[in-house]
Write an enzyme that holds these catalytic residues in place. Structure first.
Site, PDB file in Angstrom:
ATOM      1  N   GLU A 177       0.822  -1.222   0.000  1.00  0.00           N
ATOM      2  CA  GLU A 177       0.000   0.000   0.000  1.00  0.00           C
ATOM      3  C   GLU A 177       0.855   1.270   0.000  1.00  0.00           C
ATOM      4  O   GLU A 177       1.247   1.760   1.061  1.00  0.00           O
ATOM      5  CB  GLU A 177      -0.939   0.011   1.224  1.00  0.00           C
ATOM      6  CG  GLU A 177      -1.809   1.269   1.268  1.00  0.00           C
ATOM      7  CD  GLU A 177      -2.754   1.333   2.470  1.00  0.00           C
ATOM      8  OE1 GLU A 177      -2.697   0.447   3.336  1.00  0.00           O
ATOM      9  OE2 GLU A 177      -3.547   2.284   2.541  1.00  0.00           O
ATOM     10  N   LYS A 219      -2.457  -1.981  -3.213  1.00  0.00           N
ATOM     11  CA  LYS A 219      -3.508  -1.124  -2.638  1.00  0.00           C
ATOM     12  C   LYS A 219      -3.094   0.331  -2.815  1.00  0.00           C
ATOM     13  O   LYS A 219      -2.465   0.925  -1.937  1.00  0.00           O
ATOM     14  CB  LYS A 219      -3.700  -1.472  -1.161  1.00  0.00           C
ATOM     15  CG  LYS A 219      -4.677  -0.570  -0.425  1.00  0.00           C
ATOM     16  CD  LYS A 219      -5.093  -1.157   0.916  1.00  0.00           C
ATOM     17  CE  LYS A 219      -5.930  -0.185   1.709  1.00  0.00           C
ATOM     18  NZ  LYS A 219      -6.588  -0.795   2.851  1.00  0.00           N
TER      19      LYS A 219
HETATM   20  P1  13P Z   1      -9.217   4.333   4.042  1.00  0.00           P
HETATM   21  O1  13P Z   1     -10.062   3.558   3.072  1.00  0.00           O
HETATM   22  O2  13P Z   1      -9.996   4.973   5.153  1.00  0.00           O
HETATM   23  O3  13P Z   1      -8.255   5.265   3.359  1.00  0.00           O
HETATM   24  O4  13P Z   1      -8.310   3.271   4.784  1.00  0.00           O
HETATM   25  C1  13P Z   1      -7.660   2.304   4.036  1.00  0.00           C
HETATM   26  C2  13P Z   1      -6.495   1.815   4.762  1.00  0.00           C
HETATM   27  O5  13P Z   1      -6.391   0.644   5.039  1.00  0.00           O
HETATM   28  C3  13P Z   1      -5.449   2.780   5.147  1.00  0.00           C
HETATM   29  O6  13P Z   1      -4.274   2.081   5.449  1.00  0.00           O
END
Ligand code: 13P
Length: 346
Positions: A177, A219
């Site tokens: 991510e 992600k």
């Molecule tokens: P949000 O969808 O609230 O951005 O959170 C996703 C997430 O896992 C952040 O690390």
């Protein structure tokens, strides 16, 4: 664990009509959200809230996997059933956030580096033994005057790749991510440039660290104008910019891209994901789905307010957002679906 087993898990995480629910807010982040909603910030209220989420009837129809936090993976329902068992029994795959947070990056004012590599091999072994089948690590990249720096992008990309390699060694599918934050007045075009550079650097490092792309999930953020940018593009324009960006930067071997919501409203996040799946359905080599926290949980949290009497209404609001996002993952979301929430707080 073989690469084939990792691939099977990764493919189930992005299965047709399903996406991920991030419920891995760290204790400070969870407490901040509780405070805003007027909920006491204790270990027991956090446990109770997470129990509410994972016992939501019908959640497994729309959600393939949930991302837990260290505190939560060790917790149980009030009746003593471990939350991991509740999740697995609902046909949902348990996952775990394993980074230890974003800290100031030395020599780079205004930028962060995500920590957590020390001792990670041992922690992954423990989480795997507790039933986790995938993991998550979040890097944050800020857009501002002269930012992000190359130093910040490279340091975070390398940490993500080292984390991903350790996950695969331990038999866990890594969710990689790299989040380019929405904060600021930058344009969509600037977000596009930064996101493209970040993704290219991340995939270069994943290659260098010998990560099997077939056994991971990306992600990323959607490509969006900054929150305070005067020009806010339409849903279709955001969908087009986002998919064009990932088409250029993400190898076809990756089984799925699961977007974070990043502070967008639930409705907008669903509409944008839907538009991507409608407009590019035949041109995408990977599944395009969601891994939302706020865009799924926020209405439920506000309805719950820490009161048992509101639990059923909160669960209805939660499953409603899960259903809308499942429809968006299939390109079948309609704004009229939003009129069918029958949940009211007492
Ligand atoms: P949000 O969808 O609230 O951005 O959170 C996703 C997430 O896992 C952040 O690390």
């Amino acid at each position: 664990m073989s690469t084939q087993e990792l691939i099977t898990i990764a493919q189930s995480m992005v299965a047709e009509g399903k996406g991920l629910l991030a419920m891995d807010e760290s204790t400070p982040t969870c407490n901040q959200r509780f405070e805003k909603a007027g909920i006491p910030q204790t270990k027991e209220t956090r446990r109770s809230y997470r129990e509410l989420i994972v016992t939501t009837p019908g959640l497994g129809e729309f959600i393939s996997g949930v991302i837990l936090y260290d505190e939560t993976i060790r917790q149980s329902k009030k009746d003593g059933t471990p939350l991991v068992k509740v999740i697995t029994d609902a046909g949902i795959i348990p996952g775990i956030k394993v980074d230890t947070g974003a800290k100031e990056l030395a020599g780079h004012p205004g930028e962060k580096i995500t920590e957590g590599l020390d001792g990670l091999r041992e922690r992954l072994a423990e989480y795997s033994q507790m039933g986790a089948r995938f993991a998550k690590w979040r890097a944050v990249i800020t857009i501002a005057d002269g930012l992000p720096s190359r130093g910040c992008i490279e340091a975070n990309a390398q940490a993500l790749a080292r984390y991903a390699a350790l996950c695969q060694e331990a038999g866990l599918v890594p969710i990689v991510e790299p989040e380019v934050l929405m904060d600021g007045a930058h344009t969509l075009e600037r977000c596009n440039e930064v996101t493209a550079e970040v993704l290219r650097t991340v995939f270069d490092q994943l290659y260098t660290q010998r990560v099997a792309l077939e056994g991971m999930i990306l992600k990323p953020n959607m490509v969006l104008p900054g929150l305070t940018c005067p020009k806010q593009e339409s849903v279709d324009e955001v969908a087009d910019a986002t998919v064009r960006c990932v088409l250029r930067a993400v190898p076809a071997a990756v089984p799925g891209i699961a977007f974070l919501s990043g502070g967008q409203s639930g409705e907008l996040a669903s509409a944008r994901l839907n538009a991507m799946n409608v407009r590019f359905k035949t041109r995408m080599p990977w599944a395009l789905t969601f891994s939302f926290s706020r865009a799924i949980q926020q209405p439920a949290l506000e309805i719950w307010k820490g009161r048992q009497a509101n639990a059923a209404a909160a669960q209805q609001a939660l499953v409603h957002r899960a259903r809308c996002n499942s429809a968006a993952r299939l390109g079948r979301y309609r704004t009229e679906m939003e009129n069918n929430v029958d949940s009211q707080a007492s």
